[in-house]
Design a protein around this motif. Structure first.
Motif, PDB file in Angstrom:
ATOM      1  N   ARG A 104       0.836   4.305  -2.783  1.00 23.95           N
ATOM      2  CA  ARG A 104       0.710   5.524  -2.168  1.00 23.95           C
ATOM      3  C   ARG A 104       1.968   6.464  -2.877  1.00 23.95           C
ATOM      4  O   ARG A 104       1.443   7.931  -3.431  1.00 23.95           O
ATOM      5  CB  ARG A 104       0.541   5.664  -0.953  1.00 23.95           C
ATOM      6  CG  ARG A 104      -0.632   5.094  -0.253  1.00 23.95           C
ATOM      7  CD  ARG A 104      -0.812   5.724   1.086  1.00 23.95           C
ATOM      8  NE  ARG A 104      -0.964   6.996   1.213  1.00 23.95           N
ATOM      9  CZ  ARG A 104      -0.888   7.756   2.419  1.00 23.95           C
ATOM     10  NH1 ARG A 104      -0.647   7.141   3.746  1.00 23.95           N
ATOM     11  NH2 ARG A 104      -1.127   8.965   2.666  1.00 23.95           N
TER      12      ARG A 104
ATOM     13  N   GLY B 244      -4.800   8.468  -1.737  1.00 25.46           N
ATOM     14  CA  GLY B 244      -4.764   8.181  -0.305  1.00 25.46           C
ATOM     15  C   GLY B 244      -4.596   6.550  -0.095  1.00 25.46           C
ATOM     16  O   GLY B 244      -4.930   5.695  -0.818  1.00 25.46           O
ATOM     17  N   MET B 245      -4.500   6.374   1.464  1.00 29.46           N
ATOM     18  CA  MET B 245      -4.293   5.164   1.725  1.00 29.46           C
ATOM     19  C   MET B 245      -5.430   3.941   1.450  1.00 29.46           C
ATOM     20  O   MET B 245      -5.173   3.061   1.013  1.00 29.46           O
ATOM     21  CB  MET B 245      -4.009   5.177   3.291  1.00 29.46           C
ATOM     22  CG  MET B 245      -3.515   3.830   3.872  1.00 29.46           C
ATOM     23  SD  MET B 245      -3.463   3.544   5.566  1.00 29.46           S
ATOM     24  CE  MET B 245      -4.942   3.880   6.146  1.00 29.46           C
ATOM     25  N   MET B 246      -6.649   4.465   1.867  1.00 36.65           N
ATOM     26  CA  MET B 246      -7.733   3.540   1.606  1.00 36.65           C
ATOM     27  C   MET B 246      -8.119   3.201   0.041  1.00 36.65           C
ATOM     28  O   MET B 246      -8.563   2.294  -0.333  1.00 36.65           O
ATOM     29  CB  MET B 246      -8.934   4.073   2.371  1.00 36.65           C
ATOM     30  CG  MET B 246      -8.751   4.304   3.905  1.00 36.65           C
ATOM     31  SD  MET B 246      -8.465   2.797   4.609  1.00 36.65           S
ATOM     32  CE  MET B 246     -10.197   1.745   4.127  1.00 36.65           C
ATOM     33  N   GLU B 247      -7.938   4.536  -0.710  1.00 39.28           N
ATOM     34  CA  GLU B 247      -8.039   4.130  -2.516  1.00 39.28           C
ATOM     35  C   GLU B 247      -7.015   3.224  -2.693  1.00 39.28           C
ATOM     36  O   GLU B 247      -7.277   2.446  -3.781  1.00 39.28           O
ATOM     37  CB  GLU B 247      -7.847   5.698  -2.757  1.00 39.28           C
ATOM     38  CG  GLU B 247      -9.053   6.452  -2.830  1.00 39.28           C
ATOM     39  CD  GLU B 247      -8.736   7.919  -3.403  1.00 39.28           C
ATOM     40  OE1 GLU B 247      -7.895   8.542  -3.309  1.00 39.28           O
ATOM     41  OE2 GLU B 247      -9.636   8.155  -4.231  1.00 39.28           O
ATOM     42  N   CYS B 248      -5.908   3.331  -2.227  1.00 37.42           N
ATOM     43  CA  CYS B 248      -4.645   2.444  -2.583  1.00 37.42           C
ATOM     44  C   CYS B 248      -5.053   0.987  -2.282  1.00 37.42           C
ATOM     45  O   CYS B 248      -4.849  -0.145  -2.911  1.00 37.42           O
ATOM     46  CB  CYS B 248      -3.344   2.805  -2.063  1.00 37.42           C
ATOM     47  SG  CYS B 248      -2.716   4.467  -2.974  1.00 37.42           S
ATOM     48  N   LYS B 249      -5.616   0.637  -1.149  1.00 38.81           N
ATOM     49  CA  LYS B 249      -5.803  -0.549  -0.532  1.00 38.81           C
ATOM     50  C   LYS B 249      -6.691  -1.048  -1.237  1.00 38.81           C
ATOM     51  O   LYS B 249      -6.748  -2.160  -1.612  1.00 38.81           O
ATOM     52  CB  LYS B 249      -6.101  -0.330   1.036  1.00 38.81           C
ATOM     53  CG  LYS B 249      -6.327  -1.655   1.477  1.00 38.81           C
ATOM     54  CD  LYS B 249      -6.690  -1.639   3.075  1.00 38.81           C
ATOM     55  CE  LYS B 249      -6.726  -3.128   3.588  1.00 38.81           C
ATOM     56  NZ  LYS B 249      -7.302  -3.143   5.052  1.00 38.81           N
ATOM     57  N   LYS B 250      -7.995  -0.270  -1.562  1.00 42.24           N
ATOM     58  CA  LYS B 250      -8.979  -0.793  -2.540  1.00 42.24           C
ATOM     59  C   LYS B 250      -8.486  -1.138  -3.775  1.00 42.24           C
ATOM     60  O   LYS B 250      -9.044  -2.135  -4.193  1.00 42.24           O
ATOM     61  CB  LYS B 250     -10.189   0.440  -2.558  1.00 42.24           C
ATOM     62  CG  LYS B 250     -11.408   0.105  -3.221  1.00 42.24           C
ATOM     63  CD  LYS B 250     -12.615   1.124  -3.426  1.00 42.24           C
ATOM     64  CE  LYS B 250     -13.427   0.630  -4.316  1.00 42.24           C
ATOM     65  NZ  LYS B 250     -14.545   1.636  -4.562  1.00 42.24           N
TER      66      LYS B 250
ATOM     67  N   VAL C 269       0.791  -1.264   0.111  1.00 39.24           N
ATOM     68  CA  VAL C 269      -0.097   0.119   0.067  1.00 39.24           C
ATOM     69  C   VAL C 269       0.987   1.393   0.075  1.00 39.24           C
ATOM     70  O   VAL C 269       0.623   2.223  -0.646  1.00 39.24           O
ATOM     71  CB  VAL C 269      -0.782  -0.115   1.219  1.00 39.24           C
ATOM     72  CG1 VAL C 269      -1.795   1.403   1.310  1.00 39.24           C
ATOM     73  CG2 VAL C 269      -1.912  -1.185   1.013  1.00 39.24           C
ATOM     74  N   LYS C 270       1.960   1.249   0.722  1.00 37.07           N
ATOM     75  CA  LYS C 270       2.947   2.479   0.780  1.00 37.07           C
ATOM     76  C   LYS C 270       3.433   2.631  -0.523  1.00 37.07           C
ATOM     77  O   LYS C 270       3.695   3.735  -0.941  1.00 37.07           O
ATOM     78  CB  LYS C 270       4.051   2.155   1.768  1.00 37.07           C
ATOM     79  CG  LYS C 270       4.954   3.171   1.962  1.00 37.07           C
ATOM     80  CD  LYS C 270       5.759   3.093   3.183  1.00 37.07           C
ATOM     81  CE  LYS C 270       6.877   4.055   3.394  1.00 37.07           C
ATOM     82  NZ  LYS C 270       7.989   4.204   2.381  1.00 37.07           N
TER      83      LYS C 270
ATOM     84  N   THR D 116      -6.574  -4.409  -3.509  1.00 31.88           N
ATOM     85  CA  THR D 116      -7.750  -5.522  -3.338  1.00 31.88           C
ATOM     86  C   THR D 116      -8.413  -5.977  -4.793  1.00 31.88           C
ATOM     87  O   THR D 116      -8.728  -7.158  -5.093  1.00 31.88           O
ATOM     88  CB  THR D 116      -8.684  -5.234  -2.251  1.00 31.88           C
ATOM     89  OG1 THR D 116      -7.994  -4.842  -1.178  1.00 31.88           O
ATOM     90  CG2 THR D 116      -9.723  -6.029  -2.228  1.00 31.88           C
TER      91      THR D 116
END
Length: 293
Positions: free
Chosen positions: A12, A18-24, A8-9, A27
């Motif tokens: 980013r 953003g962190m949540m956008e990257c995680k999504k 995720v880092k 995924t």
């Protein structure tokens, strides 16, 4: 595939999202970072499209220069707050440098150019910025000077930008003239550029303002009076005729002659000029909703 914090880092850092956008994004794309980057770009474009109809009349003017080449770019945002945002400022500065380096002649060519990250276009980077700052962001105007003459640029507070081109003189002089143009906003560089119809209209106005006694004077005297008034008006609307902002004892023309220089031309941009801004009357809106108006 496990979506780790380090993955995720990395996304980013590459995307700026953003962190949540990257995680999504990771995924949705089974941890494939390249596919996640593409996903973020596509969703960024979708968000940008939704905001494209909003009025963007704030923002900043950015300058890039090297030798006799210089460029100004206007990048607009919806609010002054976003216009000062670090992400917005960095983007605006980057696109000015790209415009200079690529020789882009207009905004469409600039949008198609490769962005500084090397993996996206300027237009894709703009769309990604919209998703990040939550406002409509637009590349509006681009002006450039590209030659072998003396060139300098000046930007005042990110709001007004000027490019000046001289024959002869120094870059310091050209920058001083650019500061004058930023402050005084002359419509024309020199008398030869003033349109004939403007002069004719001013003569008509000056004649209408004269008393019957003045109008009764001999034609040659009347012509001298009118000519004197028109000469004063021309000085007011031309760069060369105005008192120099950095030394009001001299006109710009006198300063140029003193330095062995002449004005080729100038280009001036001010943020949001010509855009009709929407003025919100919040007090009236509250009164209306409360049934008091």
């Amino acid at each position: 595939m496990e979506i780790t914090a380090s993955l995720v880092k990395e996304l980013r850092e590459r995307s700026g999202a953003g962190m949540m956008e990257c995680k999504k994004a990771l995924t949705e794309n089974a941890g494939n970072i390249d596919a996640a980057m593409e996903y973020l770009r596509k969703t960024g474009l979708a968000k940008a499209d939704k905001k494209a109809g909003r009025v963007a009349a704030e923002g900043r003017i950015t300058l890039a220069q090297k030798g006799g080449k210089a460029v100004l770019v206007e990048v607009n945002s919806e609010t002054d707050f976003v216009g000062k945002d670090e992400n917005f400022v960095n983007f605006a500065n980057a696109v000015a440098q790209i415009a200079l380096d690529t020789g882009a002649a207009d905004i469409e060519a600039l949008k198609a150019a490769k962005y500084s990250d090397g993996s996206s276009t300027v237009e894709e980077a703009r769309a990604a910025l919209v998703g990040k700052v939550g406002e409509n962001v637009q590349l509006r105007r681009l002006v450039r000077v590209d030659g072998s003459n003396t060139v300098a640029g000046y930007v005042h507070g990110g709001r007004i930008g000027v490019l000046v081109e001289l024959t002869g003189g120094t870059e310091e002089l050209a920058r001083g003239i650019a500061m004058h143009v930023a402050a005084m906003n002359p419509p024309y560089a020199k008398p030869s550029e003033v349109p004939a119809d403007f002069i004719a209209k001013e003569k008509e106005i000056e004649l209408a303002k004269m008393t019957d006694k003045d109008k009764a004077k001999p034609a040659e005297i009347l012509e001298k009076i009118i000519s004197g008034k028109i000469a004063k008006i021309i000085n007011e609307v031309t760069l060369t005729g105005q008192p120099y902002a950095l030394n009001t004892d001299l006109t710009v023309e006198a300063v140029l002659k003193k330095e062995g220089a002449d004005i080729v031309g100038f280009k001036r941009l001010a943020v949001g000029e010509g855009i009709e801004k929407v003025v919100e009357d919040y007090a009236a809106e509250v009164m209306k909703q409360a049934g008091l108006a």
